[in-house]
Enzyme design. Structure first.
Site, mmCIF file in Angstrom:
data_model
loop_
_atom_site.group_PDB
_atom_site.id
_atom_site.type_symbol
_atom_site.label_atom_id
_atom_site.label_comp_id
_atom_site.label_asym_id
_atom_site.label_seq_id
_atom_site.Cartn_x
_atom_site.Cartn_y
_atom_site.Cartn_z
ATOM 1 N N HIS A 292 0.461 -4.827 2.742
ATOM 2 C CA HIS A 292 -0.901 -4.526 3.183
ATOM 3 C C HIS A 292 -1.879 -5.679 3.012
ATOM 4 O O HIS A 292 -2.663 -5.960 3.896
ATOM 5 C CB HIS A 292 -1.413 -3.306 2.420
ATOM 6 C CG HIS A 292 -2.764 -2.838 2.869
ATOM 7 N ND1 HIS A 292 -3.022 -2.483 4.172
ATOM 8 C CD2 HIS A 292 -3.934 -2.671 2.191
ATOM 9 C CE1 HIS A 292 -4.291 -2.116 4.286
ATOM 10 N NE2 HIS A 292 -4.863 -2.236 3.104
ATOM 11 N N GLU B 91 -6.535 5.230 1.817
ATOM 12 C CA GLU B 91 -6.556 5.652 0.414
ATOM 13 C C GLU B 91 -7.691 6.625 0.113
ATOM 14 O O GLU B 91 -7.594 7.443 -0.803
ATOM 15 C CB GLU B 91 -6.757 4.392 -0.432
ATOM 16 C CG GLU B 91 -6.648 4.569 -1.892
ATOM 17 C CD GLU B 91 -6.555 3.212 -2.562
ATOM 18 O OE1 GLU B 91 -7.443 2.378 -2.360
ATOM 19 O OE2 GLU B 91 -5.569 2.988 -3.264
ATOM 20 N N ARG C 94 -2.802 0.774 -6.425
ATOM 21 C CA ARG C 94 -1.814 0.816 -5.339
ATOM 22 C C ARG C 94 -0.414 0.439 -5.803
ATOM 23 O O ARG C 94 0.579 1.016 -5.340
ATOM 24 C CB ARG C 94 -2.256 -0.130 -4.220
ATOM 25 C CG ARG C 94 -3.490 0.389 -3.539
ATOM 26 C CD ARG C 94 -4.054 -0.575 -2.530
ATOM 27 N NE ARG C 94 -5.193 0.063 -1.884
ATOM 28 C CZ ARG C 94 -5.960 -0.507 -0.976
ATOM 29 N NH1 ARG C 94 -5.723 -1.747 -0.605
ATOM 30 N NH2 ARG C 94 -6.959 0.144 -0.437
ATOM 31 N N HIS D 124 0.874 -1.180 0.000
ATOM 32 C CA HIS D 124 0.000 0.000 0.000
ATOM 33 C C HIS D 124 0.906 1.222 0.000
ATOM 34 O O HIS D 124 1.889 1.267 0.737
ATOM 35 C CB HIS D 124 -0.881 -0.033 1.259
ATOM 36 C CG HIS D 124 -1.989 0.967 1.260
ATOM 37 N ND1 HIS D 124 -1.763 2.326 1.321
ATOM 38 C CD2 HIS D 124 -3.334 0.811 1.197
ATOM 39 C CE1 HIS D 124 -2.926 2.955 1.300
ATOM 40 N NE2 HIS D 124 -3.899 2.063 1.221
ATOM 41 N N ARG E 101 -6.926 10.280 -0.529
ATOM 42 C CA ARG E 101 -6.542 10.689 -1.891
ATOM 43 C C ARG E 101 -7.771 10.726 -2.791
ATOM 44 O O ARG E 101 -7.925 11.627 -3.612
ATOM 45 C CB ARG E 101 -5.472 9.726 -2.442
ATOM 46 C CG ARG E 101 -4.084 10.022 -1.889
ATOM 47 C CD ARG E 101 -3.073 8.981 -2.322
ATOM 48 N NE ARG E 101 -3.203 7.759 -1.553
ATOM 49 C CZ ARG E 101 -3.240 6.529 -2.041
ATOM 50 N NH1 ARG E 101 -3.138 6.335 -3.343
ATOM 51 N NH2 ARG E 101 -3.354 5.484 -1.261
ATOM 52 N N ARG F 109 -5.565 -5.997 -5.259
ATOM 53 C CA ARG F 109 -6.854 -5.804 -4.593
ATOM 54 C C ARG F 109 -7.200 -4.302 -4.561
ATOM 55 O O ARG F 109 -6.419 -3.492 -4.097
ATOM 56 C CB ARG F 109 -6.760 -6.367 -3.175
ATOM 57 C CG ARG F 109 -8.089 -6.716 -2.581
ATOM 58 C CD ARG F 109 -8.675 -5.655 -1.684
ATOM 59 N NE ARG F 109 -7.926 -5.465 -0.466
ATOM 60 C CZ ARG F 109 -8.028 -4.389 0.299
ATOM 61 N NH1 ARG F 109 -8.824 -3.393 -0.042
ATOM 62 N NH2 ARG F 109 -7.309 -4.264 1.396
HETATM 63 C C1 LIG Z 1 -5.018 -1.098 8.541
HETATM 64 C C2 LIG Z 1 -5.925 -1.755 7.542
HETATM 65 C C3 LIG Z 1 -6.967 -1.027 6.974
HETATM 66 C C4 LIG Z 1 -7.801 -1.637 6.041
HETATM 67 N N1 LIG Z 1 -8.816 -0.899 5.500
HETATM 68 C C5 LIG Z 1 -9.636 -1.483 4.606
HETATM 69 C C6 LIG Z 1 -10.708 -0.744 4.016
HETATM 70 O O1 LIG Z 1 -10.915 0.429 4.344
HETATM 71 N N2 LIG Z 1 -11.499 -1.370 3.116
HETATM 72 C C7 LIG Z 1 -11.298 -2.675 2.755
HETATM 73 O O2 LIG Z 1 -12.039 -3.199 1.937
HETATM 74 N N3 LIG Z 1 -10.295 -3.397 3.303
HETATM 75 C C8 LIG Z 1 -9.461 -2.837 4.203
HETATM 76 N N4 LIG Z 1 -8.450 -3.577 4.745
HETATM 77 C C9 LIG Z 1 -8.338 -5.016 4.428
HETATM 78 C C10 LIG Z 1 -9.319 -5.798 5.286
HETATM 79 O O3 LIG Z 1 -9.298 -5.286 6.609
HETATM 80 C C11 LIG Z 1 -8.965 -7.290 5.367
HETATM 81 O O4 LIG Z 1 -8.781 -7.820 4.084
HETATM 82 C C12 LIG Z 1 -10.107 -8.011 6.082
HETATM 83 O O5 LIG Z 1 -10.160 -7.602 7.445
HETATM 84 C C13 LIG Z 1 -9.941 -9.519 6.033
HETATM 85 O O6 LIG Z 1 -11.013 -10.046 6.766
HETATM 86 P P1 LIG Z 1 -11.022 -11.551 7.245
HETATM 87 O O7 LIG Z 1 -12.277 -11.705 8.028
HETATM 88 O O8 LIG Z 1 -10.763 -12.448 6.095
HETATM 89 O O9 LIG Z 1 -9.766 -11.689 8.211
HETATM 90 P P2 LIG Z 1 -9.271 -10.766 9.409
HETATM 91 O O10 LIG Z 1 -10.102 -9.546 9.557
HETATM 92 O O11 LIG Z 1 -7.812 -10.640 9.209
HETATM 93 O O12 LIG Z 1 -9.580 -11.660 10.689
HETATM 94 C C14 LIG Z 1 -8.959 -12.917 10.853
HETATM 95 C C15 LIG Z 1 -8.991 -13.227 12.332
HETATM 96 O O13 LIG Z 1 -8.583 -14.591 12.525
HETATM 97 C C16 LIG Z 1 -7.684 -14.636 13.608
HETATM 98 N N5 LIG Z 1 -6.829 -15.828 13.489
HETATM 99 C C17 LIG Z 1 -5.782 -16.034 12.650
HETATM 100 N N6 LIG Z 1 -5.242 -17.255 12.865
HETATM 101 C C18 LIG Z 1 -5.979 -17.825 13.854
HETATM 102 C C19 LIG Z 1 -5.926 -19.091 14.520
HETATM 103 N N7 LIG Z 1 -4.987 -20.009 14.219
HETATM 104 N N8 LIG Z 1 -6.818 -19.353 15.498
HETATM 105 C C20 LIG Z 1 -7.779 -18.434 15.830
HETATM 106 N N9 LIG Z 1 -7.887 -17.209 15.228
HETATM 107 C C21 LIG Z 1 -6.998 -16.918 14.248
HETATM 108 C C22 LIG Z 1 -6.910 -13.343 13.491
HETATM 109 O O14 LIG Z 1 -6.285 -13.017 14.712
HETATM 110 C C23 LIG Z 1 -8.018 -12.369 13.124
HETATM 111 O O15 LIG Z 1 -8.684 -11.889 14.271
HETATM 112 C C24 LIG Z 1 -7.589 -2.990 5.674
HETATM 113 C C25 LIG Z 1 -6.546 -3.718 6.234
HETATM 114 C C26 LIG Z 1 -5.713 -3.115 7.165
HETATM 115 C C27 LIG Z 1 -4.589 -3.909 7.767
#
Ligand SMILES: Cc1cc2nc3c(=O)[nH]c(=O)nc-3n(C[C@H](O)[C@H](O)[C@H](O)COP(=O)(O)OP(=O)(O)OC[C@H]3O[C@@H](n4cnc5c(N)ncnc54)[C@H](O)[C@@H]3O)c2cc1C
Length: 367
Positions: free
Chosen positions: A301, A172, A196, A159, A175, A341
């Site tokens: 990111h 983002e 990005r 990112h 911007r 992405r």
């Molecule tokens: C700072 C930041 C800002 C972002 N902003 C945006 C945005 O504005 N818009 C957008 O579309 N996307 C954004 N993203 C991307 C988006 O947040 C992620 O792609 C999204 O949260 C992924 O969701 P998920 O549910 O797949 O996994 P996650 O939200 O990553 O959750 C996975 C969870 O599983 C847990 N876990 C992992 N391994 C284990 C295990 N072995 N046992 C138990 N638990 C476990 C982790 O600790 C975590 O809590 C951002 C990402 C970041 C880092």
């Protein structure tokens, strides 16, 4: 991608139904129009989407009698004759064997595991990450251990706008709303709303492989997100452009000329320098002092690779067959976002495919 696009509007309706209202629509890099749905507070100030959604999801799950095991790590997917039948998990003092009729992986990507990032993409050695250290790739490893096929593992997104001291992301959408990027000479050097990978490459090509993102008082007033950056000490402030240039230690005349030129181009609706095509509609023109600037450079990111799924979110093995009982959704999966992405699409991904996974796993368990 078709599933993601076709079900994104009903995902917004679903969010509304559980009390999560993404009522403002902003623009993210690489998008041809405004597509990123985001929350605002009662005063209309933009909020951060993740910290808005997660407590609402948690409450919705609790309202549906979901049991949470906090500080508990899933370590293994249990299999019986090729079918997923539960997980093993451990907390500090207890080991669990959780038998289940289906397993849904929603453990996220591996952007917080810089060793794993480097193993798939060595050129990212030394980069900071925007991800929490708990984003480990565990789900990908557990799925691989039971025969899941992994796709696009080297597709790792950097990112462009990340604070290098701690990996904090400068979103983002700033911007998209009108913030500009300038280099250490105080000059613009890129169309700020390209994808990005391109904006990151353009920053890396500048002196010091870093740049500054600039917003004005009007943007600050309308955004809780920017106010948070200022409160955390990420942003420098100048009562005038010249004052800002002084604290940034960039050439005052150059920065003044950049801002004057930008304001005039927004007024005329055309970016004569870098061809940014949204100047006629951009939300803010950066004409209101004081000004704020944050120094940024690219950081790891998003990991676009992961477990292969079909459009039913069933996990596939290397022979292209479904692993019965095993579902996956969100960043743990690979292939949905290709090599790049787009901003906002991760939220769309987790809602659309998370719902499909929940619905299909529920149907599977009643078979
Ligand atoms: C700072 C930041 C800002 C972002 N902003 C945006 C945005 O504005 N818009 C957008 O579309 N996307 C954004 N993203 C991307 C988006 O947040 C992620 O792609 C999204 O949260 C992924 O969701 P998920 O549910 O797949 O996994 P996650 O939200 O990553 O959750 C996975 C969870 O599983 C847990 N876990 C992992 N391994 C284990 C295990 N072995 N046992 C138990 N638990 C476990 C982790 O600790 C975590 O809590 C951002 C990402 C970041 C880092």
């Amino acid at each position: 991608v078709q599933t993601l696009a076709e079900q994104s509007a009903s995902a917004i309706d679903f969010l509304d139904s559980i009390g999560a209202h993404l009522s403002d629509v902003g623009k993210a890099g690489g998008a041809s129009t405004n597509r990123s749905h985001r929350p605002v507070d009662e005063a209309g100030k933009i909020l951060s989407v993740g910290s808005y959604l997660v407590p609402i999801f948690e409450q919705a799950a609790k309202d549906n009698n979901v049991t949470f095991y906090m500080e508990t790590e899933a370590t293994e997917i249990l299999m019986n004759e090729g079918t997923a039948v539960g997980v093993k998990a451990s907390s500090a003092d207890t080991d669990y064997t959780i038998n289940a009729k289906a397993v849904i992986l929603a453990t996220g990507g591996f952007g917080g595991n810089l060793e794993m990032v480097e193993s798939y993409k060595p050129e990212l050695k030394g980069y900071v990450t925007t991800n929490a250290s708990t984003i480990t790739g565990d789900g990908i490893k557990m799925a691989e251990a039971v025969g899941a096929n992994l796709v696009d593992m080297a597709e790792i997104q950097i990112h462009p706008t990340v604070v290098q001291s701690n990996g904090a992301l400068i979103t983002e959408s700033l911007r998209g709303d009108g913030a500009i990027l300038v280099n250490n000479e105080g000059n613009r050097f890129t169309n700020e709303v390209l994808t990005r990978d391109v904006v990151s490459a353009n920053i890396i090509a500048e002196e010091g492989s870093a740049a500054w993102l600039i917003v004005d008082q009007k943007m600050f007033d309308d955004s809780n997100v920017i106010q948070g950056y200022v409160n955390k000490g990420y942003m420098l402030k100048g009562d005038t452009v010249a004052d800002l240039a002084k604290v940034m230690e960039v050439d005052e005349a150059a920065l003044q000329a950049t801002l004057d030129n930008w304001v005039a181009m927004v007024k005329a609706g055309e970016d004569k320098d870098f061809g940014r095509d949204d100047l006629a509609t951009v939300k803010y023109d950066l004409s209101t002092a004081p000004y704020y600037a944050v120094k940024i450079a690219p950081g790891v990111h998003h990991t676009m690779g992961g477990v292969e799924i079909n459009t039913n979110t069933e996990v596939m093995n290397a022979s292209g067959e479904v692993i019965p009982g095993l579902y996956a959704a969100g960043e743990v999966t690979g292939g949905v976002h290709g090599g790049n992405r787009l901003g906002g699409n991760a939220v769309a991904d987790i809602i659309v495919f998370g719902r499909i996974a929940g619905q299909n796993a529920a149907t599977y368990t009643t078979k």
